[in-house]
Design a protein around this motif. Structure first.
Motif, PDB file in Angstrom:
ATOM      1  N   LYS A 114      17.516 -74.115 -21.489  1.00 30.11           N
ATOM      2  CA  LYS A 114      18.836 -73.589 -21.160  1.00 30.11           C
ATOM      3  C   LYS A 114      18.843 -73.148 -19.708  1.00 30.11           C
ATOM      4  O   LYS A 114      17.946 -72.424 -19.271  1.00 30.11           O
ATOM      5  N   GLU A 115      19.859 -73.592 -18.983  1.00 33.53           N
ATOM      6  CA  GLU A 115      19.921 -73.287 -17.551  1.00 33.53           C
ATOM      7  C   GLU A 115      19.950 -71.789 -17.274  1.00 33.53           C
ATOM      8  O   GLU A 115      19.429 -71.332 -16.256  1.00 33.53           O
ATOM      9  N   GLU A 116      20.541 -71.032 -18.218  1.00 30.74           N
ATOM     10  CA  GLU A 116      20.691 -69.597 -17.961  1.00 30.74           C
ATOM     11  C   GLU A 116      19.397 -68.812 -18.191  1.00 30.74           C
ATOM     12  O   GLU A 116      19.308 -67.635 -17.840  1.00 30.74           O
ATOM     13  N   ILE A 117      18.377 -69.449 -18.779  1.00 31.65           N
ATOM     14  CA  ILE A 117      17.097 -68.776 -19.039  1.00 31.65           C
ATOM     15  C   ILE A 117      16.017 -69.352 -18.115  1.00 31.65           C
ATOM     16  O   ILE A 117      15.760 -70.554 -18.115  1.00 31.65           O
ATOM     17  N   ILE A 118      15.400 -68.463 -17.350  1.00 30.75           N
ATOM     18  CA  ILE A 118      14.286 -68.854 -16.486  1.00 30.75           C
ATOM     19  C   ILE A 118      13.094 -67.967 -16.827  1.00 30.75           C
ATOM     20  O   ILE A 118      13.206 -66.732 -16.843  1.00 30.75           O
ATOM     21  N   VAL A 119      11.959 -68.588 -17.135  1.00 35.54           N
ATOM     22  CA  VAL A 119      10.732 -67.853 -17.432  1.00 35.54           C
ATOM     23  C   VAL A 119       9.677 -68.229 -16.409  1.00 35.54           C
ATOM     24  O   VAL A 119       9.468 -69.407 -16.116  1.00 35.54           O
ATOM     25  N   GLU A 120       9.008 -67.218 -15.849  1.00 37.16           N
ATOM     26  CA  GLU A 120       7.952 -67.472 -14.883  1.00 37.16           C
ATOM     27  C   GLU A 120       6.913 -66.370 -14.958  1.00 37.16           C
ATOM     28  O   GLU A 120       7.197 -65.264 -15.447  1.00 37.16           O
ATOM     29  N   TYR A 121       5.703 -66.671 -14.519  1.00 36.99           N
ATOM     30  CA  TYR A 121       4.696 -65.614 -14.526  1.00 36.99           C
ATOM     31  C   TYR A 121       4.960 -64.693 -13.340  1.00 36.99           C
ATOM     32  O   TYR A 121       5.508 -65.087 -12.307  1.00 36.99           O
ATOM     33  N   VAL A 122       4.584 -63.437 -13.505  1.00 35.30           N
ATOM     34  CA  VAL A 122       4.924 -62.398 -12.538  1.00 35.30           C
ATOM     35  C   VAL A 122       4.093 -62.564 -11.267  1.00 35.30           C
ATOM     36  O   VAL A 122       2.871 -62.719 -11.303  1.00 35.30           O
ATOM     37  N   THR A 123       4.780 -62.522 -10.132  1.00 34.89           N
ATOM     38  CA  THR A 123       4.155 -62.596  -8.816  1.00 34.89           C
ATOM     39  C   THR A 123       4.608 -61.388  -7.997  1.00 34.89           C
ATOM     40  O   THR A 123       5.388 -60.551  -8.480  1.00 34.89           O
ATOM     41  N   ASP A 124       4.157 -61.322  -6.767  1.00 35.29           N
ATOM     42  CA  ASP A 124       4.590 -60.219  -5.896  1.00 35.29           C
ATOM     43  C   ASP A 124       6.111 -60.206  -5.761  1.00 35.29           C
ATOM     44  O   ASP A 124       6.719 -59.135  -5.642  1.00 35.29           O
ATOM     45  N   GLU A 125       6.728 -61.390  -5.799  1.00 40.65           N
ATOM     46  CA  GLU A 125       8.179 -61.480  -5.618  1.00 40.65           C
ATOM     47  C   GLU A 125       8.945 -60.927  -6.812  1.00 40.65           C
ATOM     48  O   GLU A 125      10.060 -60.419  -6.664  1.00 40.65           O
ATOM     49  N   THR A 126       8.359 -61.037  -8.001  1.00 37.17           N
ATOM     50  CA  THR A 126       9.070 -60.582  -9.213  1.00 37.17           C
ATOM     51  C   THR A 126       8.459 -59.318  -9.809  1.00 37.17           C
ATOM     52  O   THR A 126       8.900 -58.865 -10.862  1.00 37.17           O
ATOM     53  N   TRP A 127       7.465 -58.754  -9.134  1.00 41.39           N
ATOM     54  CA  TRP A 127       6.774 -57.583  -9.666  1.00 41.39           C
ATOM     55  C   TRP A 127       7.726 -56.412  -9.901  1.00 41.39           C
ATOM     56  O   TRP A 127       7.685 -55.758 -10.954  1.00 41.39           O
ATOM     57  N   ASN A 128       8.600 -56.119  -8.960  1.00 40.01           N
ATOM     58  CA  ASN A 128       9.523 -54.992  -9.131  1.00 40.01           C
ATOM     59  C   ASN A 128      10.479 -55.221 -10.293  1.00 40.01           C
ATOM     60  O   ASN A 128      10.820 -54.279 -11.026  1.00 40.01           O
ATOM     61  N   ASP A 129      10.933 -56.466 -10.480  1.00 41.69           N
ATOM     62  CA  ASP A 129      11.802 -56.775 -11.625  1.00 41.69           C
ATOM     63  C   ASP A 129      11.068 -56.509 -12.935  1.00 41.69           C
ATOM     64  O   ASP A 129      11.620 -55.923 -13.872  1.00 41.69           O
ATOM     65  N   TYR A 130       9.820 -56.956 -12.986  1.00 40.27           N
ATOM     66  CA  TYR A 130       9.008 -56.758 -14.185  1.00 40.27           C
ATOM     67  C   TYR A 130       8.791 -55.267 -14.446  1.00 40.27           C
ATOM     68  O   TYR A 130       8.950 -54.781 -15.570  1.00 40.27           O
ATOM     69  N   LEU A 131       8.434 -54.530 -13.391  1.00 43.00           N
ATOM     70  CA  LEU A 131       8.126 -53.108 -13.549  1.00 43.00           C
ATOM     71  C   LEU A 131       9.357 -52.315 -13.980  1.00 43.00           C
ATOM     72  O   LEU A 131       9.269 -51.438 -14.851  1.00 43.00           O
ATOM     73  N   GLU A 132      10.513 -52.625 -13.402  1.00 43.42           N
ATOM     74  CA  GLU A 132      11.742 -51.931 -13.788  1.00 43.42           C
ATOM     75  C   GLU A 132      12.120 -52.240 -15.231  1.00 43.42           C
ATOM     76  O   GLU A 132      12.567 -51.357 -15.971  1.00 43.42           O
ATOM     77  N   PHE A 133      11.931 -53.486 -15.642  1.00 43.15           N
ATOM     78  CA  PHE A 133      12.215 -53.863 -17.026  1.00 43.15           C
ATOM     79  C   PHE A 133      11.286 -53.107 -17.980  1.00 43.15           C
ATOM     80  O   PHE A 133      11.735 -52.550 -18.990  1.00 43.15           O
ATOM     81  N   GLN A 134       9.994 -53.072 -17.657  1.00 42.93           N
ATOM     82  CA  GLN A 134       9.037 -52.376 -18.511  1.00 42.93           C
ATOM     83  C   GLN A 134       9.343 -50.884 -18.590  1.00 42.93           C
ATOM     84  O   GLN A 134       9.256 -50.273 -19.659  1.00 42.93           O
ATOM     85  N   HIS A 135       9.701 -50.301 -17.455  1.00 38.64           N
ATOM     86  CA  HIS A 135       9.973 -48.855 -17.430  1.00 38.64           C
ATOM     87  C   HIS A 135      11.149 -48.523 -18.343  1.00 38.64           C
ATOM     88  O   HIS A 135      11.118 -47.520 -19.072  1.00 38.64           O
ATOM     89  N   GLU A 136      12.172 -49.359 -18.323  1.00 45.05           N
ATOM     90  CA  GLU A 136      13.326 -49.124 -19.199  1.00 45.05           C
ATOM     91  C   GLU A 136      12.918 -49.197 -20.667  1.00 45.05           C
ATOM     92  O   GLU A 136      13.330 -48.357 -21.475  1.00 45.05           O
ATOM     93  N   GLN A 137      12.099 -50.197 -21.020  1.00 46.24           N
ATOM     94  CA  GLN A 137      11.658 -50.334 -22.397  1.00 46.24           C
ATOM     95  C   GLN A 137      10.706 -49.206 -22.806  1.00 46.24           C
ATOM     96  O   GLN A 137      10.794 -48.667 -23.908  1.00 46.24           O
ATOM     97  N   ASP A 138       9.797 -48.845 -21.901  1.00 51.95           N
ATOM     98  CA  ASP A 138       8.820 -47.803 -22.203  1.00 51.95           C
ATOM     99  C   ASP A 138       9.460 -46.422 -22.312  1.00 51.95           C
ATOM    100  O   ASP A 138       8.932 -45.534 -22.994  1.00 51.95           O
TER     101      ASP A 138
END
Length: 252
Positions: A114-138
């Protein structure tokens, strides 16, 4: 390849004590995380052995300011009647069980892209996105827990044995999963999808990314026995490997 059991599953922390009866695992970096500071019994304890182990773990945790005790029991063994009778007298104990699943990546069902879903492994470029997502869930478990978890996420990011994936839905962080990499297995850990993006195929897309990344390994995961997702895993061709009972008691 050695048999996959609950001992194969990754637990943060390290062994404090091991004897003929149990292994004591302790994680000083995440004292608030119940599942990484515990006793895992090698064999089913008698009532007297359990009570002695309970007191030992309680004293140890009190020293570190921890307000819980957690116990895991041998794979595929039912709790004895004598032990259950003791537990029934104490309403503060929560009795649960985990189920272990495995799949070869080639057996995972096809996923329609699906074009609207993009999955990628976390890099320096996406680290803040990952961390903010985790913080909200945690944060569901408290701000203090979420803040402590930040350090654990960073340790995982810097650990070559762990790969973190993030999913975006129409550009917004919508899901994530960590993968613990071993010689023959890749363990799916912490698979989660934001409640605003449920039932859009994000969880399946995250799993498919793991299957594609680790085609030569057996993919394993643990599901809570009372959770609905375990039925999803069965539909996705995961094979059931075993069951493990556990106990949790939280002190005020």
């Amino acid at each position: 390849m050695e048999k996959i059991t609950f001992n194969t599953i990754h637990k943060p922390g390290h062994t404090i004590l091991e004897n003929d009866l149990f292994i004591h695992n302790h994680n000083p970096d995440m004292l608030l995380q119940y599942d990484s500071s515990f006793i895992a019994f090698k064999r089913m304890p008698s009532v007297q052995e359990f009570e002695k182990a309970h007191q030992y773990l309680r004293n140890f945790h009190q020293y570190y300011g921890q307000k819980h005790v957690r116990f895991y029991f041998p794979d595929d063994e039912e709790l004895s009647g004598e032990l259950l009778a003791i537990l029934e007298k104490d309403d503060d104990y929560t009795v649960g069980y985990l189920e272990l699943f495995a799949i070869h990546p080639a057996d995972f069902p096809d996923v329609q892209e699906k074009e609207e879903i993009i999955v990628e492994y976390v890099t320096d470029e996406t680290w803040n996105d990952y961390l903010e997502f985790q913080h909200e869930q945690d944060s569901v478990y408290g701000i203090n827990y979420a803040e402590k978890k930040k350090d654990q996420h960073l340790r995982n990011y810097n650990d070559e044995r762990i790969m973190q994936f993030i999913a975006f839905y129409k550009g917004k962080a919508a899901g994530s999963v960590d993968v613990i990499i071993k010689e023959y297995t890749a363990e799916i850990d912490g698979l989660m999808v934001h409640e605003d993006f449920q039932k859009k195929g994000i969880g399946r897309s995250l799993q498919k990314a793991v299957m594609d990344q680790f085609k030569d390994k057996t993919i394993i995961l643990v599901a809570d026995g009372d959770d609905t997702p375990k039925e999803m895993y069965r539909r996705q061709n995961y094979q059931y490997l075993g069951k493990q009972y556990n106990l949790l008691k939280i002190y005020e």
